[in-house]
Design an enzyme around this catalytic site. Structure first.
Site, PDB file in Angstrom:
ATOM      1  N   HIS A  67       0.841  -1.214   0.000  1.00  0.00           N
ATOM      2  CA  HIS A  67       0.000   0.000   0.000  1.00  0.00           C
ATOM      3  C   HIS A  67       0.869   1.254   0.000  1.00  0.00           C
ATOM      4  O   HIS A  67       1.899   1.302   0.657  1.00  0.00           O
ATOM      5  CB  HIS A  67      -0.939   0.005   1.210  1.00  0.00           C
ATOM      6  CG  HIS A  67      -2.072  -0.957   1.050  1.00  0.00           C
ATOM      7  ND1 HIS A  67      -1.894  -2.322   1.076  1.00  0.00           N
ATOM      8  CD2 HIS A  67      -3.388  -0.753   0.798  1.00  0.00           C
ATOM      9  CE1 HIS A  67      -3.060  -2.915   0.862  1.00  0.00           C
ATOM     10  NE2 HIS A  67      -3.977  -1.991   0.686  1.00  0.00           N
ATOM     11  N   PRO A  68       0.404   2.271  -0.726  1.00  0.00           N
ATOM     12  CA  PRO A  68       1.153   3.533  -0.741  1.00  0.00           C
ATOM     13  C   PRO A  68       0.905   4.316   0.542  1.00  0.00           C
ATOM     14  O   PRO A  68      -0.080   4.065   1.238  1.00  0.00           O
ATOM     15  CB  PRO A  68       0.526   4.279  -1.923  1.00  0.00           C
ATOM     16  CG  PRO A  68      -0.899   3.807  -1.945  1.00  0.00           C
ATOM     17  CD  PRO A  68      -0.858   2.364  -1.503  1.00  0.00           C
ATOM     18  N   ARG A  86      -7.833   7.832  -6.925  1.00  0.00           N
ATOM     19  CA  ARG A  86      -9.223   8.245  -6.798  1.00  0.00           C
ATOM     20  C   ARG A  86      -9.626   8.337  -5.327  1.00  0.00           C
ATOM     21  O   ARG A  86     -10.216   9.314  -4.897  1.00  0.00           O
ATOM     22  CB  ARG A  86     -10.109   7.200  -7.498  1.00  0.00           C
ATOM     23  CG  ARG A  86     -11.146   7.798  -8.384  1.00  0.00           C
ATOM     24  CD  ARG A  86     -11.974   6.839  -9.214  1.00  0.00           C
ATOM     25  NE  ARG A  86     -11.846   5.429  -8.968  1.00  0.00           N
ATOM     26  CZ  ARG A  86     -11.327   4.566  -9.834  1.00  0.00           C
ATOM     27  NH1 ARG A  86     -10.838   4.981 -10.986  1.00  0.00           N
ATOM     28  NH2 ARG A  86     -11.296   3.273  -9.568  1.00  0.00           N
ATOM     29  N   PHE A 119       0.941   2.929   7.240  1.00  0.00           N
ATOM     30  CA  PHE A 119      -0.385   3.084   7.856  1.00  0.00           C
ATOM     31  C   PHE A 119      -1.439   2.920   6.772  1.00  0.00           C
ATOM     32  O   PHE A 119      -1.369   3.597   5.747  1.00  0.00           O
ATOM     33  CB  PHE A 119      -0.467   4.481   8.479  1.00  0.00           C
ATOM     34  CG  PHE A 119      -1.823   4.833   9.008  1.00  0.00           C
ATOM     35  CD1 PHE A 119      -2.320   4.207  10.140  1.00  0.00           C
ATOM     36  CD2 PHE A 119      -2.594   5.805   8.389  1.00  0.00           C
ATOM     37  CE1 PHE A 119      -3.578   4.539  10.648  1.00  0.00           C
ATOM     38  CE2 PHE A 119      -3.839   6.150   8.880  1.00  0.00           C
ATOM     39  CZ  PHE A 119      -4.332   5.509  10.015  1.00  0.00           C
ATOM     40  N   LEU A 121      -5.555   2.929   5.915  1.00  0.00           N
ATOM     41  CA  LEU A 121      -6.876   3.352   6.360  1.00  0.00           C
ATOM     42  C   LEU A 121      -7.776   3.419   5.122  1.00  0.00           C
ATOM     43  O   LEU A 121      -7.359   3.955   4.089  1.00  0.00           O
ATOM     44  CB  LEU A 121      -6.765   4.745   6.998  1.00  0.00           C
ATOM     45  CG  LEU A 121      -8.035   5.384   7.530  1.00  0.00           C
ATOM     46  CD1 LEU A 121      -8.502   4.680   8.812  1.00  0.00           C
ATOM     47  CD2 LEU A 121      -7.807   6.874   7.831  1.00  0.00           C
TER      48      LEU A 121
HETATM   49  C1  2AL Z   1      -5.028   3.948   0.933  1.00  0.00           C
HETATM   50  C2  2AL Z   1      -5.361   4.097  -0.428  1.00  0.00           C
HETATM   51  O1  2AL Z   1      -4.557   4.237  -1.340  1.00  0.00           O
HETATM   52  N1  2AL Z   1      -6.710   4.106  -0.498  1.00  0.00           N
HETATM   53  C3  2AL Z   1      -7.205   3.948   0.759  1.00  0.00           C
HETATM   54  O2  2AL Z   1      -8.414   3.910   1.047  1.00  0.00           O
HETATM   55  N2  2AL Z   1      -6.154   3.851   1.621  1.00  0.00           N
HETATM   56  N3  2AL Z   1      -3.736   3.897   1.366  1.00  0.00           N
HETATM   57  C4  2AL Z   1      -3.393   3.753   2.683  1.00  0.00           C
HETATM   58  N4  2AL Z   1      -2.083   3.742   2.974  1.00  0.00           N
HETATM   59  O3  2AL Z   1      -4.249   3.650   3.559  1.00  0.00           O
END
Ligand code: 2AL
Length: 170
Positions: A67-68, A86, A119, A121
Site C-alpha cells: 500500500h502507498p 481516486r 499506515f 486506512l
Molecule cells: C489507501 C489508499 O490508497 N486508499 C485507501 O483507502 N487507503 N492507502 C493507505 N495507505 O491507507
C-alpha cells in the site's frame, strides 16, 4: 456487472478487472479466480479475505507494504494506482494545507518506523481530519493488534472496490 458476467470471465479478463482490488497484489486475484463460480459479491469477497487470512505473517505484512503512503509524494505526483489516486483525492488528501501534510507525514513516518509497514486506512470511510487522529491512536496499539486492524482496513478497501466494480451499494 453481475455475478454471471464475473463467472464467465477468463483468467485474463478477471485479472484486468479484479487484479488491483487488493492494492498491488494481483497474485491474490489470480488465486481467487480458481474459486469460481461465485454466488454473489459477498462470496467473491470472502475468497479474497480468506486468502489474506491464510497467509503467514510475512505475507500479511507484505500485503500491507504494497500500500502507498497516505497523502505521500506519490499522490502529489499522480503516481498512485488509479484506484488509490481516486480514493485519496476524493478524501481530500491532495488538498491538505502544508501544516496538515507535514503533521501527517511525521505521523506516517513514526508509524512505519514502529510497525515496519505503512499506515493503512480505508479513506473513503473517513474524512481528512480523521486520518491524523486515527494514526495517533493506532500508533499506541500493540503490534499484533495493529496488524489485525490494518488488515481489516485492507478488507474494507477491497469491499469498496468490489462494490464499485459490481455496481452495488457498499
Ligand atoms: C489507501 C489508499 O490508497 N486508499 C485507501 O483507502 N487507503 N492507502 C493507505 N495507505 O491507507
Amino acid at each position: 456487472m453481475d455475478i454471471e458476467k464475473v463467472n464467465s470471465m477468463d483468467f485474463g479478463e478477471f485479472m484486468d478487472v479484479f487484479g488491483n482490488v487488493i492494492e498491488r497484489c494481483p497474485l491474490i486475484a489470480a488465486a481467487v479466480w480458481s474459486k469460481r463460480p461465485f454466488s454473489d459479491l459477498g462470496d467473491l469477497e470472502k475468497h479474497f479475505f480468506a486468502f489474506i487470512d491464510g497467509l503467514p505473517l510475512s505475507g500479511q505484512e507484505g500485503v500491507l507494504r504494497c500500500h502507498p503512503e497516505l497523502a505521500g509524494r506519490e499522490l502529489q505526483w499522480g503516481r498512485l494506482t488509479a484506484e488509490s489516486q481516486r480514493e485519496q483525492s476524493a478524501a481530500g488528501l491532495q488538498n491538505l494545507g502544508a501544516a496538515e501534510r507535514l503533521r501527517l507525514s511525521e505521523l506516517t513516518a513514526q508509524y512505519r518506523a514502529r510497525f515496519g509497514f505503512p499506515f493503512v486506512l480505508a479513506v473513503r470511510l473517513s474524512d481528512p481530519a480523521a486520518a491524523p487522529r486515527e494514526l495517533a491512536r493506532r500508533l499506541r496499539c500493540p503490534p499484533a493488534q495493529e496488524l489485525r486492524t490494518a488488515l481489516g482496513e485492507v478488507k474494507k478497501i477491497c469491499h469498496l472496490r468490489l462494490a464499485d466494480l459490481l455496481g452495488e451499494q457498499p
